[in-house]
Each structure stands twice: as C-alpha cells, then as structure tokens.
Design an enzyme around this catalytic site. Structure first.
Site, PDB file in Angstrom:
ATOM      1  N   ARG B 102       0.808  -1.078  -0.083  1.00  0.00           N
ATOM      2  CA  ARG B 102       0.036  -0.035   0.162  1.00  0.00           C
ATOM      3  C   ARG B 102       0.877   1.310   0.164  1.00  0.00           C
ATOM      4  O   ARG B 102       0.633   2.178  -0.593  1.00  0.00           O
ATOM      5  CB  ARG B 102      -1.058  -0.003   1.026  1.00  0.00           C
ATOM      6  CG  ARG B 102      -1.988   1.317   1.381  1.00  0.00           C
ATOM      7  CD  ARG B 102      -2.749   1.663   0.247  1.00  0.00           C
ATOM      8  NE  ARG B 102      -3.070   0.587  -0.710  1.00  0.00           N
ATOM      9  CZ  ARG B 102      -3.393   0.963  -1.800  1.00  0.00           C
ATOM     10  NH1 ARG B 102      -2.880   2.020  -2.497  1.00  0.00           N
ATOM     11  NH2 ARG B 102      -3.894   0.183  -2.824  1.00  0.00           N
ATOM     12  N   LYS B 137       2.180  25.376  -4.403  1.00  0.00           N
ATOM     13  CA  LYS B 137       0.896  24.726  -4.033  1.00  0.00           C
ATOM     14  C   LYS B 137       1.208  23.354  -3.758  1.00  0.00           C
ATOM     15  O   LYS B 137       0.387  22.634  -4.516  1.00  0.00           O
ATOM     16  CB  LYS B 137      -0.178  25.360  -4.599  1.00  0.00           C
ATOM     17  CG  LYS B 137      -0.360  26.872  -4.493  1.00  0.00           C
ATOM     18  CD  LYS B 137      -1.332  27.386  -5.820  1.00  0.00           C
ATOM     19  CE  LYS B 137      -1.618  28.852  -5.480  1.00  0.00           C
ATOM     20  NZ  LYS B 137      -2.672  29.334  -6.277  1.00  0.00           N
ATOM     21  N   LYS B 169       4.729  40.082  -4.613  1.00  0.00           N
ATOM     22  CA  LYS B 169       3.385  40.242  -4.897  1.00  0.00           C
ATOM     23  C   LYS B 169       2.767  41.413  -4.356  1.00  0.00           C
ATOM     24  O   LYS B 169       3.336  42.366  -4.040  1.00  0.00           O
ATOM     25  CB  LYS B 169       2.707  38.772  -4.334  1.00  0.00           C
ATOM     26  CG  LYS B 169       3.056  37.594  -4.697  1.00  0.00           C
ATOM     27  CD  LYS B 169       2.215  36.447  -4.231  1.00  0.00           C
ATOM     28  CE  LYS B 169       2.936  35.164  -4.602  1.00  0.00           C
ATOM     29  NZ  LYS B 169       2.037  34.133  -4.349  1.00  0.00           N
ATOM     30  N   GLU B 199       4.943  39.966  -9.469  1.00  0.00           N
ATOM     31  CA  GLU B 199       3.625  39.633 -10.065  1.00  0.00           C
ATOM     32  C   GLU B 199       2.779  40.901 -10.268  1.00  0.00           C
ATOM     33  O   GLU B 199       2.788  41.798  -9.450  1.00  0.00           O
ATOM     34  CB  GLU B 199       2.934  38.751  -9.042  1.00  0.00           C
ATOM     35  CG  GLU B 199       1.482  38.423  -9.480  1.00  0.00           C
ATOM     36  CD  GLU B 199       0.938  37.603  -8.341  1.00  0.00           C
ATOM     37  OE1 GLU B 199       1.362  36.645  -7.540  1.00  0.00           O
ATOM     38  OE2 GLU B 199      -0.582  37.654  -8.168  1.00  0.00           O
ATOM     39  N   ASP B 220      -0.739  37.722 -13.800  1.00  0.00           N
ATOM     40  CA  ASP B 220      -1.663  36.825 -13.192  1.00  0.00           C
ATOM     41  C   ASP B 220      -3.076  37.025 -13.984  1.00  0.00           C
ATOM     42  O   ASP B 220      -3.414  38.214 -13.793  1.00  0.00           O
ATOM     43  CB  ASP B 220      -1.523  37.233 -11.635  1.00  0.00           C
ATOM     44  CG  ASP B 220      -2.405  36.181 -10.918  1.00  0.00           C
ATOM     45  OD1 ASP B 220      -2.165  35.025 -11.255  1.00  0.00           O
ATOM     46  OD2 ASP B 220      -3.054  36.474 -10.140  1.00  0.00           O
TER      47      ASP B 220
END
Lengths: 281, 281, 281, 281, 281, 281
Positions: B102, B137, B169, B199, B220
């Site tokens: 597993r 992320k 940012k 950004e 963005d």
C-alpha cells in the site's frame, strides 16, 4: 463535531512544512520589502463552496511564524462554506503572516478538499443507513491529517494502518488455504480487541466468511444486485462494507442496498484542493 | 530524464510512511496468515494510462520491508504507460511484499498522478516555446517529491520555497510604495545568485516592472489579448510567466501568446492519483 | 539590518547544542553549588572589538535553560562593538544562567567572529561597488547561521547550497564538452528562477561564457590585470565575481578592478572567534 | 592513534550536512552537466602542511552520495602531511563524487585545522610532561568531532560537557561561601566516578583548594612565576592545569613550569581550516 | 534534594511517550464520551508506601495534553509517601487529564519504583559510610530518568555510560596483559578529568590494582570476609566498591565491611512499579 | 511463534540506546585497552531459567557496533531456556562486541523478564480457555517492544494505545450519564473497525453493558464468585476480561471461572529482568 487532532501531530506537521518552505534563507522577499514593524489584518476565505478541515493547522502555522499574531476562527472544521465566507480572521506582523500564508493555505486547502469530497458522497447517500469511510490510500506521511479531514466531511474512518484491524485479502486467503482457514488463523493470532475483516469479490464466498466469524465483510466491486443479495444473506451477522466504483453518482444506489459501510479511496487520493485564499484588509 | 531524488530524501519519506502504516503492532494480517518462508512474485502495473513518477520510492519501500527482495524496474520515471504495462517486477518474501504494497502504491500513484497531469498540460502546449511549471501549492512535507514528479511529466520547477527566488506580490508592492521601489529593495537585499520575479495583474504595470529590472514578470490572470500585448511590450527583456485559469483546454492558447512560462497549481494540488495496482503472479 | 533567522532554525540549533553540553547528567557543578532560588544578574560583553552576530541564539539559549530569565538586548546583530560593550543584560535564576553560559558564548563568539572577519573585508573595500560574499565553505550543519553572520558583517550570501543556483566548474565543463555546451545543458535542465554561474580561470574563456549566456562568471584566482580586463570585456553583460587569495590586504585592489562580487571562504571557514565573556554583576 | 568516532555520530553528522547542502532540489549543476554513467577518479590532497582529522567523515560523505564509490585511505587521522600528499583516493560515479566534494572537504578541512593547531601547541611543548587539552569552547553541535580532532593532533580532551566532571568557577565559589565549602558541596553531591576541578586565579587560593580535596586545580591566567610556585606548593597532590594566553609562542614556557595540563580554547574555536582540495585524475 | 532533570530531556521523553500512546487517532474513548468543555479535578495519589520520583514528568505530561491544566505538586521527588498521600493535585479539561493519565502514571510509577527500591537499600545501610549506587543496567532509552530516580531514593549514580569513566573488566585485563598494563594503557589514553576503575574478583589482585593507580576498585562478588580484608589492605588508597548479591537483606553486612560504594543493578533493572493511581474528585 | 518486530522499530530503539550508552566520547575503556584488530568469540547465555525475548534487538545492537560481526541465534524469541543455555553465539572484533555488550543485555534481559513473567501466568492457567494479556502499563517509549515480549511469553496483547480500541471507564461513564449512554456515544463516534470495551466493577452493571452492545466487558477486581456469575449471565454475548489482583497464585482460579481474557499490568510494569550474561570463549 470530529475529534480534534492532537497538538503533537499538528506541531510536527507544521514545523516540517514550514522548514520545507522557508529553507535556510527564509522568506527573502518579505524580509526585503516589508518593514519588521508593519502590522496587518488579513482573512483566509473560501473562494469556492466546500467543507472546511485543517483550521487548527492553519492557526498553528500562523502562530509559529508569528507568536504574537491573533487568529480568530470564524468557521471551524466541519463547517459548510460558500464563496466569500471568512474562515480565519488574522491580525499580526505582516512579515509573519506572509511567511505563513502558503503553508497555511496548503494545509487547509488540501484537507478541506478531502472534507468536501467526503461530504459530496455523504450528502448523496443522505437518508440511508450507510456510512462513508476512507481507506489507507492516503498521502504518505499525512494519514492522521487526512483521516481527520474525512471526519470533518461527515465520513468515518476505516483502519488507520496495517496495525489496528485485520483485513484479509485474496493473497492472504490463498496462502492460508481458503477463507475459513484464513479467518481461523487470524482469530488465533490477534488480540481480543482487534476486529477481523475479510474481502470477497463473489457472492458465493459470503457464507464461508460469515460462518468463519468475520466481524466485517468487504464486498469488493460487486453489482448492486449482488450487494442487495449479500445484505439479505447476511441477516445482520457481520458488518457489510462495499467498495469499488464509488462516485457521487453511484453512491446512493450502493447505499440503498442496505450495506453498512461504503469505502472510497477517491476522497483521499484524488480529491482536488478546495480553493481558499488570503486577503489583506 | 529528470534528475533522480537524493537517497536521503527517499529514505526519510519511505521510513516515515512505513512507520505510519505499520504502527507499533505491524502488519497483523500478513503475520497471521502468511508463512514467514513463502516467496512470492508480483508486479506493480498500470491500470490507467499515464506517466510514471516515484519508482525509486516504490523500490525503496519494498526493500525496506524486505532487504532480500529483488525489484526490477520495467518502466522508469517519466515513462508513458498504458493499462497493463508493468512498472516493477518483484520477487521476495510474501510477507515483506504485502507489508509494503500500500505504501509503495500510495507513493507511486500520487506522484504518477502529478506527472500525468503535468504531461497533459505539456502535451497540450506541444510545439510552442512555453514551459509548464509547478508552484509552491504542494502537499505539506512532500514538496521535493512532487517537484520531482512534475519533472517526470515533462514540466519544470518554479522556486522550491520562499528561500530560493524573490517573488514580489501585491502586498509586498503595497508595503514598499510601488513596483519600482519594491524591486529596488529586493535587489539591494538579496544575493547576486537570486532571481527576482514580480507579479502584476494589469498590463499597465509591466513597463515599471521591466524598467525596475525584474528578471521574471508573472502575469496573473490576464486575458489572452493582454498576454499577447505583454509579450510584445517585453521585447525579450524579462522572462514572462502566465498564471491563472490554466487547464488542459486553455493552456495551448496561453502558450501561443509567446509567454515563456506557464505555471499551474492544479498539477500538484489537485491531480488525481494514477491508478496502479499490485498483482501476484 | 540583516533578516533575522527563523525561530525554527534557532530552536533546532539551540536544543541540539544544549543537549550536547548538558548530556544526561546535566550541569552537575551548578546543581551542587548554587541554590535553586538564587537570582543573579549578568551581562555578556565584548572583550575585543568586533561585529556582533548570533544575539538571537544567545537569547534563546538563556531562555531554554531558564524560561523565567529576562534578557535585554543592548547590541543587536550587526552592531560594531568595542571592548567592554554590553551585548546582553540578563537577570534570572543563577543556575539557569550558568548552565547556558558556555553554549550562548559559543554561538555568539563563533558567529560574531564571522561577522567581524566579513566586516574587515567589507571595510577594506569601502567606497567601491564590489560586494563581499561568502561561499559554501561553512561548518557542516551550521550554514544557515554562518550565512546569517556574514550578513551581519555587511556581506552578502552566495548560494546556500548545491540546490539554489547553478555553478559550473572545470569538471562540469570537461564532462560537457566545453563552456558553451555546459551552459546550454544547464539552461535546458534548470527552472527559470535559477541563475547560472560558470567558473573560469583564464581570460580567454570569458567571451565563450558570456556568449553562452552565463548570468554570473566567476573569475578564479586571476591577477588584478586580468580582472580589470575582464570587467572591460564584460561590458555589463554578466555579473562578475572574483575569488582566490582574498584577504584584508588584497581585497581593495580586487574591488577596484570593477568586479561586482568578491567571494571569500576565509570569512566562514577560518574566522577566529570574537572574544566575548559573561560577567556576573 | 586516537580512538575512532562511533559510526552513529558519523552517520548523523554526514546526513545532516548533506541534507543541508543538497536541499530539496539536489546538485542541480551536476545533474545538468554530468552523465549518470560517467565514472571518475579523484583524490583529496593537502595543499598546505598539517595534521589530518576527519577522514572517516570524508569517506562516509562520499559513500552516502555514492554507495558504489571506492574510497581508499592514504593518510589516516593523525597523519602529518605536506602539500601534495594524497589523503583519499576515490573512484566512482562522477555525479556522486562531485555532489559530496564540498561537504567532505568542509568536514576534513575544519577538523584537520583543529588537529593542526593542536599539533602546533603539542610540538612546541615537546619534551615537557605537560599535555595539551581542549575546552568546551567548541562549535555548537560538533563537539564530539572537534574533541576527536584534538586527539588526532596529539592533544587530550578536557571534559566533554557540563555532565562528566565538576568544574567549580568563581560564581560557584561565591555562591557556596568559599573554596572549601564549594568543594565539600560538590563532593557530597556527585558520584564516586566524577572528578572535581576548581578554578583559581590567585596563588593564595591554592592551599585551600588542595586541602579541600580538589582532584584538579585550574590555574587561570597566572604568570610563569606563579605557575612555577604552584607546582612547588602542590607537591603532586592535585593535577595542575594552566589556562589563559596559551599560544604557540607561550606554551613551552608554561609547560616548563611543571604543570600537568595546558588547556586552550583557541585550538577549537579559532583554528583556521587546513587547505585541502579535490582533484580529478 | 536530587538535581532536577533538564527540561529538554523531560520534553523528549514525554513527547515520545504521548505519541506512542495516542497514535494517529488519539484518545478515541475520551473524545467520544467526554464533552470538550468539561472541567475536572483529580489527584494522583499513592496506593502503596514508597519514595516518589518523576513528578516533573507527570506534570509535563499533563501540561502537554492540556496547556491550560493547573497542576500542583504536593509531594516532590524524593518524598517518602504512605498510601493515600496525594502527590499531584490537578484541575483542567477532563479530556486532557484523561488522555494524559496513563502516561503520567507510567512515568511516575516506574521511576518511583526505582526510587523506592533504592531507598530500601539505603535505609538498610543507614548509619554506615557506604553509598548505594546504580549501574548501567537500565532500561534502554531511559537512563537519564532512571539515574535521576536513584538519586530521589537517596542513592548515587555510577557512570552514566561507557563515556564518562573507565571501567576495566576481565576481558580488558586479559587483552592488555594484566592489571598493571591495563591501568597503564588507560591512564595514557584518557583525559585528566576521567577516573579509572578496575574490577577484580580475587583479593590477591587488589595490590596490583592499587599500585597501578586505580582510582576505584570494584570488588565483584566477594565474601564479607574478603571485603573486610580489602578495606584493610586498601588503607584509603582507592575508592572501594562492592557489587554482586546486593539485596535488602545483605546490604547492611556489606556496608559494615567499610567499603565506600555498593552498586546494585536490581534497583534499576528489576524494581517493581510503585502503585499510584489517579482519582477524580 | 510471535510476529517479529519491524526492522524500523528495532533500528530506532537500538540506535537510541547505543547513543545513550556511548555518548560523545564512546567506549573509552575498550579503546584504551583492546587492540583494534583483536577478534573475539563470545556467547550470550542464560544464568537463570526463563523465556527469551528481544533476540533481534540483541543482534541488531551487536551488528550496529560491528558490521562485520557474525551473530548466530541459538535460542529464538519464545524459547524456554535453562541456566547455561546459549542464546547468541558471536564472533567479531572484540571492541565492537564489548561496546555492544551492556545494551544488548539490557534489551534482552528486560524483554526476557517480561516474557518470563508472562509465561508464568500462562503456565499457571494452562488447560483453561483464558488468554493472558498485557495492558498499557508499559515503560514509556518501549511499548512495541514490551508488547512483543508478552507474545514471546505466550500471552496476547490488549490494545496498543488509546487509539486502537475504545475502553470506557468510570469517568467516561459518569460524564456520559450512564453505561448505556456511554456505549451509544462511543458506537456513534468510532469507525466500524474499532471494538468497544467497557469496564465495570459491580455485577449489576453487566446486563446494561451487554444490552448496550459492548464487544468486551472488563470485570475489574471482582471476586471469583462474581466472575463465575458474570460468565453465566453473559451467555457468550461479549468477550469477558478479568483484571485486578492477578498473580501466579490467583490466575488459575480466575481462569477457571470461564472468563475469556485475564489482563495483567504486572507482567510489563514489574517483571524483574531475566539474568543473562556474556562470556568470552
């Protein structure tokens, strides 16, 4: 309300994740551009509807980078949110908040994604007696967290590992010389606090499993008809668990067969993240 | 061929995952039902088409529970497989193989899922100059593994953490008093080996970013038209990266605008597992 | 002011160092001779002139052995001190202070030694545009701390490890078939956020390095004349870094050639400790 | 020949240092430019004269990145080398060797620097009965390694930490109400296997220390005359240790006073690295 | 009063033990049956007479599961208690207290058992000059705790490990070519802060041990007569330690021979737990 | 034959114990007195009769200090031995064997002591249907090892922690408003793989426990008469477990009442070590 995660598990997970993201040099952007004494207010809010999980991890992340940060929980684990709903309200040093932002969102987004996927199955089976449970198909190293997220979504937990329940599968049966012998071996070997489950994939194996004293029988990949028959044959002797091809579309029909438990790997291994974001206010 | 993961990272991840699954009592089912001297042959094979990643983790898992187990790699990281293709061929003590099954599948399924998702974007952008890259992320604690899986799928890596590149940012810009000032602060603060990315979400910010000396500009959530204009305005001065709403459907059009880089959170935070299974032979 | 070290790194380093010094039996001298309720006042002061680094580690050490101890920072990281200057003013249980004394001084003396050595180079190059940077020649396990100390001394950081920038050296060039090919391989392999540096030791290699697109060229062990020529040939295309034979005596002449960066292993691998002491008051 | 370091300590130190240098992305330069199957031969050699320490750490580093690498020890710990002397002869995958190079050199250079500094003091005191010993003024986290390096240089070890011997200093004496009382308290408190040392800085304290039963008396910062007198007064009752202002220039005169032990912080906290390098052959 | 255990050791031990008991799922019984906001009062009390040790570990366990819990120490380490005596008085969240109960009792019962066994020997030897000490026959991983418990019972500590004193046994003597040679080798090899003990089992070996300069002579399994003779022969030259067949019945006679030290493995490796219990009030 | 301990648990325990015993300075006696190239033969043998447990830990300890040592297992875990029986036969570097001796004996003596105590109860209950099981009253940090030792002695394991079975005690009952309500709450809260046990101390509570659906009822401190009555009332509905005052003298009578399980804390918290020794041959 699902039981909270232990502080020790949260501390471990958060420390590990922050070390991973900060590396040895730290948040070089924030240090370069944000003065040390800037205080900021921010919220973590939902951008998509879903069910929240991992709030304690988000809080612990924010408090680890900023011990003086104040975090107020607006939506607790298990809450159903809609876009725009505020989950955490935050006030503290801007540097600390920005350095924690991504890790906090990664924890909360990942776990809320699992909770949301779980809730989708639970909702679809609403009104039946079947419980939705997760499996051991979890992200390596995050099982405690993901099992918790399943609870937040209204689901229940199957065994946590190889250690807390017996699950006899085809290879175990083959090596033991059949269902009855495998069950007998297991019953002799394990302690009195351990339940014994056996997986079958044909209806004609059920009686041997029941006679052999299985506490739980996993009916793997059976048709709705076979599941219905299994419930009748069982007469309440064992807990019946259905697995295989469990989706939001199929789960209601499976639940209506009368099985007690429906297990899904998908809710942990393939749930998309729940879209959450941090906004400064 | 993507660079292999370091043995130290593999050892850490595998040890942690096996401890999680085995707990203190171990694989009680296998111990109860499988004799210690049973030798088995098995394969790990694909049940769905996809791209493989994490083979080294699968091997290390099998060798940790069974140091005498022989594992032969049939499809290496980065291989495109179809259902039925054998990835690992295994021979060793049945107990050791079953106890590792597993965890090995969880590693390989999760990472191959990421590689497969990445490859879907890469394939869709085929023939353009744009590179598909991942973001921060990622699943907390698994970033090195997931970044590796992106490489297996033909993608490239964005920064690994807050520490190895500057990413300015909106909040950093606001706290610094504008794009030019933020870039200047960053350039003064960080070492000469560190690239600076900024950004922006409006085309009219681009010139200030370029004049300010940004190495990379993240555009963005811009429209295809704005991306196209940005490429023209840029005249090759900075690396241009597009993000936001990147899907298998949209990626080609984004790539055709001429941006250098397309970054996607989805390939790491929401890729479903690739369905792999172990079969005894 | 250099960016502070993360709490997580400080906690790890301090815990590890105190465990090392206390062993299993603890501070047996202090327990034998100092009553548990004795409160003491002490200072950590400079005995030699220098630049301070590691104040946060000193504080954390004192607070780990004595959570109720009050520590007041009189000279922060980066401060230039003269003999007698008080760095930390301390009040708390005498046992806790004495048990922490040596570890606190070891951290602060070692890191201040690095800051002081760095400042000596920085001061000698004062008025030129060259930045002094450290290398990867650090004490194993203490790199984050030592890189921080370099910043406290007015220097800058080169890459933190093998992972955050490409550095192509002679063996890489040889294995790749030349400078141009090595640069091309690197550019293809690594992500868009990673800078590429190449080391050359002859002036006639420079043009190939520049044409090949190196972000940074390391001019190793070149004469002042060659460095001057390199700056002219470069015409601002790449960042130029000089290394080799960098001492307080030579650094100014190197800086005056116009190179951007001067890297020194000496400031981390051979800086003598700064003499600090604790006095009870 | 000094006792070897335990494998467990070596494993810990090497793993920690390699993780620090490799980060999550690994040796990106080497992966980009060196083919996986390139086999290389290399040596680690001295570039300056000195005494070698840390050979086991260098070997373990090379074997950790390349389990198939062959390392042959040409000069063991404790060897006196001259420029050009080969210490390790290495053959294995070029990638593995290059990824280990800096960490191996950092360990060996740092520890050999300590051994070399120690040997300088030992040599200067040659022919006297005095032993040169180190102190607790070591780099935090590396004490076991640095104590070992002192042994390689011909020195001996003072206590390893606060736990393995009593060392009564001024503050302990003051809190106890005098030398006699401090010694009495210590003798009552600690086990029969623990030696008791007391530090004095005036000759008139010696008799009280001896009468009080000190096993060792540390004569701190005393003049050569006072040291000579102390040896006479002692009449062999306690081990006499001199500290303070110990340099290559002063050590012989101190040793000739007849003290048993000369302790130096400099050999661990301020020894410059020994210049070693790796060359491919 | 014995010196307290360091916070770092307590934190390690408690964290490890709670992780062991809570696993990944936590205290499922308490979460299921006790409301989160229930506040409870409880005591930990003795059910049998004995000597207390490990109070700090009990407190730390309770505070780890419940940071807001108030714990008041009624009987400190070293206290002699009778059945019913309250050791800790506790008020806090019922869930936190119940989740910590067993771990706190396991620590305190185990260590108090050791303290009680030690005190039994100490009491039996009351009025003699002999000190009762423990050995290295401790539970693996718990030595610091168990050595502390021995101190709580009025005993003293022998060496903490292989590292802090020399103990020459028969195999060392044989390999060295006799007692004198073994002592000489040891004296040359180890630092001046390390005591040297040698074990003999025949009286005729004593003179060689004493002449060889042993600091301590361990008289193993000798008769009372031989011990008495050894004391006479020794004339105070070395510390004499008796071991073997030390029980509450025999210890007084052994002590009356005039030996300085009596060492017992039994007090750490075979002491039964002291019966303690938690009662809610 | 009991299931073997996982390699990961053994590695952790052995590493931790050896680090504890070797400290930073290592086995200074052996290094001083035994030449590096001396090869020795030795055995670990029983000095008292008993049941063996922990052989794998002994082997791993010997192999960790001496990777080239050959260890041959003469008596495996679970073997009943008499004085003089050889358990391990060992050949390897004398230094490695001597450095491992005490840790190996500490593991094997402690665990064999538990196995021996367990076997005493098991033997006394021979011929009845009752199984002897251990509790959570284990040495903190060693539970997996001690649970394994119980199996070696012929006993079975109760739950491993708070996480793998529900155990409802008096406080849980009180907080829930009675036995029936507590059982109902538990059944709703926990997953389908988890058994529910409830502790009662009066016979009149049994029917409510059985009606409430308890899988196991713990009859605490009941008289033989009450146990006999409980068995009759139960009519096979739940597993009945007896606890309290279980000794070698009482266990047979308890077993003859017909209870299924007899649990004893004594076998883990108070079992004396089994006397084992190492002899060189």
């Amino acid at each position: 309300m699902p039981p909270p995660l232990s502080h020790l598990i949260i501390h471990d997970a958060v420390t590990r994740a922050l070390r991973e993201d900060l590396g040895d040099a730290g948040d070089i952007t924030t240090h370069a551009t944000i003065p040390a004494d800037t205080i900021a207010k921010a919220v973590i809010a939902a951008r998509k509807p879903g069910v929240i999980a991992g709030v304690d991890l988000g809080c612990a992340t924010l408090l680890t980078t900023g011990p003086s940060t104040k975090v107020s929980v607006k939506q607790a684990d298990g809450a159903h949110v809609k876009p725009g709903d505020i989950i955490l309200s935050i006030e503290g040093p801007a540097r600390a908040i920005l350095s924690a932002e991504r890790v906090a969102l990664n924890f909360m987004g990942h776990l809320s994604g699992i909770a949301t996927a779980t809730a989708a199955l639970v909702d679809a089976a609403q009104g039946t007696a079947a419980k939705v449970v997760c499996t051991r198909k979890t992200t390596p190293g995050l099982r405690a967290l993901e099992k918790h997220a399943v609870r937040c979504g209204g689901g229940y937990n199957h065994r946590f590992g190889l250690y807390d329940a017996v699950m006899i599968k085809d290879n175990h049966i083959a090596a033991s010389g059949g269902i009855a012998k495998a069950l007998e071996k297991a019953r002799k070997a394990v302690g009195h606090t351990v339940k014994i489950e056996i997986e079958i994939d044909r209806l004609d194996q059920l009686e041997e499993a029941l006679t052999g004293g299985a506490d739980i029988v996993l009916l793997d990949n059976m048709s709705i008809d076979d599941l219905t028959r299994a419930v009748k044959l069982n007469k309440g002797r064992a807990v019946l668990e259905a697995s295989g091809n469990v989706t939001v579309e199929t789960v209601r029909a499976i639940a209506q067969t009368g099985v007690d438990i429906i297990s899904s790997g998908w809710i942990t291994h393939s749930a998309p993240t729940l879209d959450l974001g941090m906004d400064f206010t």
